[in-house]
Write an enzyme that holds these catalytic residues in place. Structure first.
Site, PDB file in Angstrom:
ATOM      1  N   CYS A   8       1.583   3.745  -3.134  1.00  0.00           N
ATOM      2  CA  CYS A   8       0.552   4.646  -3.668  1.00  0.00           C
ATOM      3  C   CYS A   8       0.057   5.635  -2.623  1.00  0.00           C
ATOM      4  CB  CYS A   8      -0.622   3.839  -4.198  1.00  0.00           C
ATOM      5  SG  CYS A   8      -0.286   3.032  -5.775  1.00  0.00           S
ATOM      6  N   HIS A   9      -0.107   5.183  -1.386  1.00  0.00           N
ATOM      7  CA  HIS A   9      -0.714   6.036  -0.364  1.00  0.00           C
ATOM      8  C   HIS A   9       0.308   6.744   0.515  1.00  0.00           C
ATOM      9  CE1 HIS A   9      -4.720   4.561  -1.314  1.00  0.00           C
ATOM     10  NE2 HIS A   9      -4.225   3.334  -1.341  1.00  0.00           N
TER      11      HIS A   9
ATOM     12  N   CYS B 287       0.796  -1.232   0.000  1.00  0.00           N
ATOM     13  CA  CYS B 287       0.000   0.000   0.000  1.00  0.00           C
ATOM     14  C   CYS B 287       0.830   1.284   0.000  1.00  0.00           C
ATOM     15  CB  CYS B 287      -0.921   0.032   1.213  1.00  0.00           C
ATOM     16  SG  CYS B 287      -1.828  -1.501   1.507  1.00  0.00           S
TER      17      CYS B 287
ATOM     18  N   HIS C  12       5.776  11.314 -11.746  1.00  0.00           N
ATOM     19  CA  HIS C  12       6.016   9.875 -11.611  1.00  0.00           C
ATOM     20  C   HIS C  12       7.065   9.419 -12.614  1.00  0.00           C
ATOM     21  CE1 HIS C  12       5.202   5.985 -10.007  1.00  0.00           C
ATOM     22  NE2 HIS C  12       4.827   5.496 -11.175  1.00  0.00           N
TER      23      HIS C  12
ATOM     24  N   HIS D 131       0.452   6.995 -17.171  1.00  0.00           N
ATOM     25  CA  HIS D 131       1.499   6.102 -16.666  1.00  0.00           C
ATOM     26  C   HIS D 131       2.257   5.558 -17.868  1.00  0.00           C
ATOM     27  CE1 HIS D 131       3.569   2.820 -14.600  1.00  0.00           C
ATOM     28  NE2 HIS D 131       3.261   3.419 -13.465  1.00  0.00           N
TER      29      HIS D 131
ATOM     30  N   MET E  34      -8.080   1.008  -7.598  1.00  0.00           N
ATOM     31  CA  MET E  34      -7.761   0.395  -6.314  1.00  0.00           C
ATOM     32  C   MET E  34      -7.858  -1.120  -6.458  1.00  0.00           C
ATOM     33  SD  MET E  34      -7.248   0.564  -2.941  1.00  0.00           S
ATOM     34  CE  MET E  34      -7.601  -0.417  -1.471  1.00  0.00           C
TER      35      MET E  34
END
Length: 577
Positions: free
Chosen positions: A84-85, A81, A361, A403, A122
């Site tokens: 991303c978070h 996790c 990114h 992306h 998600m």
């Protein structure tokens, strides 16, 4: 129930969840520091961060957790996790997971969302089998507690991990093997913590090398001799491809979670320096290229480019090496700043800071290797930097959550030279004009938008010798889409795409079987795909004839555990994409 029926049911359930429950993290307006963040873009971005239990004891609150549960949940979070978070859960590609949001949503809501995910990206951790019912419950409770605060990682800690296994003076003076190194592939074996070196000619495994957890990228030195790999646990390994059997010659850990490594390529500085960027702590380090000896560490904490607020966790994303100046180009994710770090004097670094857009990114060069195009994914933009003039050229609006990987360069039959990106959040492929001299009216704008199979695209690729553009959809929730790829005829883009059933060709049996990352061989006549299955299931590499689009080879070996990224030596060394 047939697979198609299962897919329909899954999509219906996902739609029902999306409509009937406000998305877990749509409380962004209640979390002012990150109003624009969105759902997780990919499951393999997390990495284990070693936060000893004594650094953060469990607070006895509702819902209660014992210490063993806390330790297990902490490990799952950092493996799956955090990428991303965020380590501090303040969000980036994924929404914030701060306790003001998670406690308001409550246990049952969190369990549903963790189990089924969302159509926007998600992952469905529970229904996919990645997490058990007990682990889903565990994570729903964990997210209602304040996150553990991981320790910093400075020069002393870094030097304690630094190892030179074979000193430069003891390495070969010339190549000691018969390998066609230009056509060697470095293949990430994600959950095994290894890379496989595979001969692109024979399709045989040359060596399996122990590395850090979930290697994110492989990069080549300017000479092509040294292979640098970095794991999500921030371990960098240096592999000498000239040895009789290629092997590690140095290693270092540059933090606790990381993504990027690169080497100096400017004329006169070839192989002299390497740089690695960390997610935690938010910093980058410049090292000696042949030993990985750490020389200088620079923190990236600071103010965001838009609201000028302080951010405690601006992570280092993509790094590329400039061909125009002795500089590394460093993306700082959360603050939205692009750093041009001049390495002529690493004891007194000079840095040019370019304000772009938040959530920078990945990205790559245009065909001229002058312009760096990089995704600001949750700003839904691509930033263009002129590495020669050291300035921002333009911010370009594209689709939802671009992306590109490194992107794809080719000649559009109508618009001239373009660079392409796919998207996580929608089915579009954006083609951006990159020729300000020959096609000034087309430069730095989206000149064509293709429609692919769906969202969830991680990588797309072409080659100067190819007439095809390949687009994966590894994170799409529909199995038929995530297990296949779309291929466009560059000379006839209006005709749409053909779908190739890569996972079916691999014939692996049960498992998620996500098809990820097209990568060409040196000749540009083969394209390789990873069929990324579960850790305890059979995975494979599928080789397709680029001209006929027919299956050429399935590479199966019990040592190929969860293969993901593949990096051809020649193409990676010379930025061919």
């Amino acid at each position: 129930m047939k697979r198609t029926q299962c897919n329909v049911a899954r999509r219906a359930l996902a739609a029902l969840i999306a409509l009937s429950l406000p998305m877990l993290l749509l409380a962004a307006e209640k979390s002012p520091p990150h109003p624009d963040t969105s759902e997780s873009e990919l499951m393999y971005k997390g990495a284990p961060v070693d936060v000893p239990s004594e650094e953060r004891e469990v607070i006895r609150t509702d819902p209660d957790m014992n210490q063993a549960e806390w330790n297990q949940a902490k490990e799952i979070y950092f493996q799956r996790c955090a990428g991303c978070h965020g380590v501090l859960r303040k969000g980036a590609t994924g929404k914030p997971l701060t306790t003001d949001i998670t406690r308001e949503r409550g246990l049952d809501y969190l369990k549903v969302f963790i189990n089924y995910g969302s159509p926007a990206g998600m992952p469905n951790w529970g229904s996919s089998g990645e997490l058990s019912e007990e682990q889903v419950d565990l994570m729903a409770r964990f997210l209602q507690h304040e996150p553990p605060q991981p320790p910093e990682f400075g020069m002393e800690a870094m030097r304690d991990t630094w190892k030179v296994l074979v000193a430069p003076e003891n390495r070969p003076k010339e190549k000691q093997n018969d390998l066609n190194i230009d056509n060697l592939f470095s293949v990430t074996l994600r959950d095994a913590g290894q890379v496989a070196l595979i001969d692109g000619d024979s399709k045989e495994i040359v060596n399996i090398i122990e590395t850090g957890y979930a290697v994110h990228i492989s990069r080549l030195s300017a000479s092509g001799r040294y292979l640098y790999v970095i794991g999500r646990d921030a371990r960098v390994d240096l592999i000498d491809l000239w040895m009789k059997e290629p092997a590690k010659v140095a290693s270092i850990k540059i933090g606790m979670e990381a993504r990027s490594v690169e080497t100096s390529k400017y004329k006169g500085y070839e192989d002299r320096y390497a740089i690695a960027g960390a997610y935690w702590p938010p910093q980058y380090v410049i090292m000696d290229g042949d030993t990985l000896k750490p020389r200088t560490i620079v923190s990236t904490r600071g103010m965001t480019v838009d609201t000028q607020e302080y951010h405690p966790e601006p992570r280092v994303a993509a790094i590329v090496s400039s061909y125009q100046h002795p500089e590394f180009i460093v993306n700082v994710k959360e603050t939205g700043k692009i750093l041009l770090v001049n390495y002529e004097d690493i004891e007194s670094l000079q840095t040019t800071t370019i304000g772009a857009a938040r959530f920078l990114h990945d990205g790559g060069w245009d065909a001229s290797e002058r312009y760096f195009l990089t995704a600001a994914n949750e700003s839904h933009m691509v930033a263009v930097v002129d590495s020669k003039e050291r300035e921002l050229v333009k911010l370009i609006d594209v689709g939802r959550t671009p992306h590109p990987g490194r992107g794809a360069n080719f000649i559009d039959p109508e618009h001239g030279p373009v660079w392409a990106t796919g998207h996580l959040g929608d089915a579009s492929v954006a083609l951006i004009g990159t020729d300000p001299s020959g096609h000034p009216d087309k430069a730095w704008k989206v000149v064509r938008t293709l429609q692919g199979q769906g969202g969830g695209s991680l990588f797309l690729k072409t080659h100067p010798e190819s007439g095809n553009l390949w687009v994966d959809t590894a994170l799409n929730p529909d199995e038929e889409i995530s297990q296949s790829v779309a291929v466009f005829d560059i000379d006839n883009l209006d005709a749409g795409y053909e779908v190739l059933p890569i996972a079916d060709w691999a014939d692996l049996g049960e498992g998620p079987k996500r098809v990820v990352q097209p990568e060409y061989n040196v000749a540009g006549d083969e394209v390789w795909f990873s069929v990324w299955n579960g850790q305890d299931q059979t995975s494979a590499l599928v080789v397709v004839d680029d001209k006929t689009r027919e299956l050429k080879k399935v590479i199966k070996d019990k040592r190929l555990v969860t293969p993901t990224g593949k990096f051809n030596v020649y193409n990676t060394q010379r930025d061919v994409y």
